[in-house]
Scaffold this motif. Structure first.
Motif, PDB file in Angstrom:
ATOM      1  N   THR A  90       9.909  17.621  42.920  1.00  0.00           N
ATOM      2  CA  THR A  90      10.963  17.107  43.793  1.00  0.00           C
ATOM      3  C   THR A  90      11.100  15.599  43.633  1.00  0.00           C
ATOM      4  OG1 THR A  90      10.709  18.873  45.419  1.00  0.00           O
ATOM      5  CG2 THR A  90      11.659  16.793  46.188  1.00  0.00           C
ATOM      6  N   ALA A  91      12.314  15.148  43.301  1.00  0.00           N
ATOM      7  CA  ALA A  91      12.557  13.728  43.041  1.00  0.00           C
ATOM      8  C   ALA A  91      14.036  13.539  42.718  1.00  0.00           C
ATOM      9  CB  ALA A  91      11.719  13.242  41.865  1.00  0.00           C
ATOM     10  N   VAL A  92      14.440  12.282  42.650  1.00  0.00           N
ATOM     11  CA  VAL A  92      15.734  11.940  42.058  1.00  0.00           C
ATOM     12  C   VAL A  92      15.492  11.704  40.568  1.00  0.00           C
ATOM     13  CG1 VAL A  92      17.643  10.315  42.014  1.00  0.00           C
ATOM     14  CG2 VAL A  92      16.584  10.931  44.202  1.00  0.00           C
ATOM     15  N   TYR A  93      16.272  12.372  39.742  1.00  0.00           N
ATOM     16  CA  TYR A  93      16.107  12.287  38.292  1.00  0.00           C
ATOM     17  C   TYR A  93      17.171  11.374  37.691  1.00  0.00           C
ATOM     18  CZ  TYR A  93      12.568  15.908  38.288  1.00  0.00           C
ATOM     19  OH  TYR A  93      11.404  16.607  38.499  1.00  0.00           O
ATOM     20  N   TYR A  94      16.712  10.453  36.855  1.00  0.00           N
ATOM     21  CA  TYR A  94      17.579   9.448  36.250  1.00  0.00           C
ATOM     22  C   TYR A  94      17.612   9.603  34.729  1.00  0.00           C
ATOM     23  CZ  TYR A  94      17.135   7.065  40.748  1.00  0.00           C
ATOM     24  OH  TYR A  94      17.158   6.751  42.085  1.00  0.00           O
ATOM     25  N   CYS A  95      18.790   9.466  34.177  1.00  0.00           N
ATOM     26  CA  CYS A  95      18.999   9.413  32.744  1.00  0.00           C
ATOM     27  C   CYS A  95      19.013   7.944  32.321  1.00  0.00           C
ATOM     28  CB  CYS A  95      20.334  10.093  32.441  1.00  0.00           C
ATOM     29  SG  CYS A  95      20.971   9.862  30.798  1.00  0.00           S
ATOM     30  N   ALA A  96      18.459   7.646  31.141  1.00  0.00           N
ATOM     31  CA  ALA A  96      18.404   6.271  30.672  1.00  0.00           C
ATOM     32  C   ALA A  96      18.565   6.217  29.158  1.00  0.00           C
ATOM     33  CB  ALA A  96      17.082   5.621  31.079  1.00  0.00           C
ATOM     34  N   ALA A  97      19.040   5.082  28.668  1.00  0.00           N
ATOM     35  CA  ALA A  97      19.211   4.873  27.224  1.00  0.00           C
ATOM     36  C   ALA A  97      18.616   3.531  26.833  1.00  0.00           C
ATOM     37  CB  ALA A  97      20.686   4.916  26.846  1.00  0.00           C
ATOM     38  N   GLY A  98      17.940   3.499  25.681  1.00  0.00           N
ATOM     39  CA  GLY A  98      17.342   2.253  25.222  1.00  0.00           C
ATOM     40  C   GLY A  98      16.929   2.335  23.777  1.00  0.00           C
ATOM     41  N   THR A  99      16.277   1.284  23.304  1.00  0.00           N
ATOM     42  CA  THR A  99      15.808   1.243  21.917  1.00  0.00           C
ATOM     43  C   THR A  99      14.289   1.202  21.873  1.00  0.00           C
ATOM     44  OG1 THR A  99      16.043  -1.153  21.950  1.00  0.00           O
ATOM     45  CG2 THR A  99      17.904   0.115  21.096  1.00  0.00           C
ATOM     46  N   THR A 100      13.678   1.926  22.774  1.00  0.00           N
ATOM     47  CA  THR A 100      12.233   1.881  22.912  1.00  0.00           C
ATOM     48  C   THR A 100      11.505   2.505  21.737  1.00  0.00           C
ATOM     49  OG1 THR A 100      10.382   2.537  24.323  1.00  0.00           O
ATOM     50  CG2 THR A 100      12.213   4.075  24.160  1.00  0.00           C
ATOM     51  N   PRO A 101      10.405   1.907  21.291  1.00  0.00           N
ATOM     52  CA  PRO A 101       9.543   2.562  20.309  1.00  0.00           C
ATOM     53  C   PRO A 101       8.720   3.659  20.975  1.00  0.00           C
ATOM     54  CG  PRO A 101       8.599   0.464  20.953  1.00  0.00           C
ATOM     55  CD  PRO A 101       9.927   0.549  21.627  1.00  0.00           C
ATOM     56  N   TYR A 102       8.131   4.522  20.137  1.00  0.00           N
ATOM     57  CA  TYR A 102       7.400   5.676  20.656  1.00  0.00           C
ATOM     58  C   TYR A 102       6.244   5.246  21.565  1.00  0.00           C
ATOM     59  CZ  TYR A 102       4.981  10.187  20.551  1.00  0.00           C
ATOM     60  OH  TYR A 102       4.388  11.379  20.900  1.00  0.00           O
ATOM     61  N   THR A 103       5.542   4.197  21.178  1.00  0.00           N
ATOM     62  CA  THR A 103       4.332   3.802  21.895  1.00  0.00           C
ATOM     63  C   THR A 103       4.599   3.290  23.303  1.00  0.00           C
ATOM     64  OG1 THR A 103       4.494   1.665  20.806  1.00  0.00           O
ATOM     65  CG2 THR A 103       3.036   3.290  19.807  1.00  0.00           C
ATOM     66  N   THR A 104       5.825   2.862  23.584  1.00  0.00           N
ATOM     67  CA  THR A 104       6.130   2.327  24.920  1.00  0.00           C
ATOM     68  C   THR A 104       7.291   3.070  25.570  1.00  0.00           C
ATOM     69  OG1 THR A 104       7.536   0.641  23.907  1.00  0.00           O
ATOM     70  CG2 THR A 104       5.249   0.032  24.383  1.00  0.00           C
ATOM     71  N   ALA A 105       7.490   4.313  25.188  1.00  0.00           N
ATOM     72  CA  ALA A 105       8.619   5.090  25.711  1.00  0.00           C
ATOM     73  C   ALA A 105       8.544   5.318  27.205  1.00  0.00           C
ATOM     74  CB  ALA A 105       8.701   6.422  24.983  1.00  0.00           C
ATOM     75  N   SER A 106       7.351   5.278  27.777  1.00  0.00           N
ATOM     76  CA  SER A 106       7.203   5.539  29.207  1.00  0.00           C
ATOM     77  C   SER A 106       7.497   4.315  30.071  1.00  0.00           C
ATOM     78  CB  SER A 106       5.790   6.042  29.497  1.00  0.00           C
ATOM     79  OG  SER A 106       4.843   5.052  29.163  1.00  0.00           O
ATOM     80  N   HIS A 107       7.778   3.183  29.448  1.00  0.00           N
ATOM     81  CA  HIS A 107       8.035   1.949  30.198  1.00  0.00           C
ATOM     82  C   HIS A 107       9.527   1.859  30.536  1.00  0.00           C
ATOM     83  CE1 HIS A 107       4.261  -0.083  28.275  1.00  0.00           C
ATOM     84  NE2 HIS A 107       4.010   1.101  28.797  1.00  0.00           N
ATOM     85  N   SER A 108       9.865   1.894  31.788  1.00  0.00           N
ATOM     86  CA  SER A 108      11.272   1.871  32.198  1.00  0.00           C
ATOM     87  C   SER A 108      11.965   0.577  31.768  1.00  0.00           C
ATOM     88  CB  SER A 108      11.390   2.059  33.704  1.00  0.00           C
ATOM     89  OG  SER A 108      10.699   1.039  34.390  1.00  0.00           O
ATOM     90  N   SER A 109      11.201  -0.490  31.585  1.00  0.00           N
ATOM     91  CA  SER A 109      11.796  -1.776  31.204  1.00  0.00           C
ATOM     92  C   SER A 109      12.382  -1.745  29.788  1.00  0.00           C
ATOM     93  CB  SER A 109      10.757  -2.889  31.303  1.00  0.00           C
ATOM     94  OG  SER A 109       9.646  -2.609  30.469  1.00  0.00           O
ATOM     95  N   ASN A 110      12.039  -0.720  28.998  1.00  0.00           N
ATOM     96  CA  ASN A 110      12.556  -0.616  27.634  1.00  0.00           C
ATOM     97  C   ASN A 110      13.915   0.078  27.557  1.00  0.00           C
ATOM     98  OD1 ASN A 110      10.387  -1.921  26.509  1.00  0.00           O
ATOM     99  ND2 ASN A 110       9.250  -0.047  26.099  1.00  0.00           N
ATOM    100  N   TYR A 111      14.484   0.445  28.697  1.00  0.00           N
ATOM    101  CA  TYR A 111      15.762   1.141  28.739  1.00  0.00           C
ATOM    102  C   TYR A 111      16.814   0.220  29.344  1.00  0.00           C
ATOM    103  CZ  TYR A 111      12.917   5.184  27.664  1.00  0.00           C
ATOM    104  OH  TYR A 111      12.045   6.054  27.066  1.00  0.00           O
ATOM    105  N   ASN A 112      17.941   0.113  28.664  1.00  0.00           N
ATOM    106  CA  ASN A 112      18.966  -0.843  29.046  1.00  0.00           C
ATOM    107  C   ASN A 112      20.046  -0.250  29.958  1.00  0.00           C
ATOM    108  OD1 ASN A 112      18.360  -1.261  25.792  1.00  0.00           O
ATOM    109  ND2 ASN A 112      18.136  -3.094  27.054  1.00  0.00           N
ATOM    110  N   TYR A 113      20.244   1.051  29.871  1.00  0.00           N
ATOM    111  CA  TYR A 113      21.323   1.704  30.626  1.00  0.00           C
ATOM    112  C   TYR A 113      20.732   2.817  31.479  1.00  0.00           C
ATOM    113  CZ  TYR A 113      24.176  -0.627  27.114  1.00  0.00           C
ATOM    114  OH  TYR A 113      24.763  -1.567  26.303  1.00  0.00           O
ATOM    115  N   TRP A 114      21.234   2.906  32.719  1.00  0.00           N
ATOM    116  CA  TRP A 114      20.727   3.887  33.673  1.00  0.00           C
ATOM    117  C   TRP A 114      21.864   4.564  34.405  1.00  0.00           C
ATOM    118  CZ3 TRP A 114      15.556   4.998  34.479  1.00  0.00           C
ATOM    119  CH2 TRP A 114      14.643   4.148  33.830  1.00  0.00           C
ATOM    120  N   GLY A 115      21.651   5.838  34.719  1.00  0.00           N
ATOM    121  CA  GLY A 115      22.580   6.531  35.593  1.00  0.00           C
ATOM    122  C   GLY A 115      22.218   6.310  37.048  1.00  0.00           C
TER     123      GLY A 115
END
Length: 124
Positions: A90-115
């Protein structure tokens, strides 16, 4: 203006399924990594999954085997198929887009666009 809009959230019983979609407008996201994050009430935003342009995926341990991320055309760049849902999903689910590398994919700061997010409630 680039925009991501999520849909498909709702109320479901434990063990059920939902499919979230993320629609894009204003630009193409075909060259971006696309991710899903979620935020439960009173908690921080957590990583769920990411998919890169070549189809490589990366999942949080808590969802691996139950949630599946996929990507499609430029207008609907990413989906999240959620099976065997649990109340802790249970949560609010967000879509995001970015140019993150594999090693830091879990970092929200690597995504530039959010729903704006779509709520998912799993009842026990």
């Amino acid at each position: 203006q680039a925009q991501l809009v999520e849909s498909g959230g709702g109320l479901v019983q434990a063990g059920g399924s939902l499919r979230l979609s993320c629609a894009a407008s204003g630009r193409t996201f075909s060259r971006y990594a696309m991710g899903w994050f979620r935020q439960a009430p009173g908690k921080e935003r957590d990583f769920v999954a990411t998919i890169w342009t070549g189809g490589t995926t990366y999942y949080a341990a808590s969802v691996k085997g139950r949630l599946t991320i996929s990507r499609d055309n430029a207008e609907n760049p990413v989906y999240l198929q959620m099976n065997r849902l649990k109340p802790e999903d249970t949560a609010v689910y967000y879509c995001a887009a970015g140019t993150t590398p594999y090693t830091t994919a879990s970092h929200s700061s690597n995504y530039n666009y959010w729903g704006q997010g779509t709520p998912v409630t799993v009842s026990s």
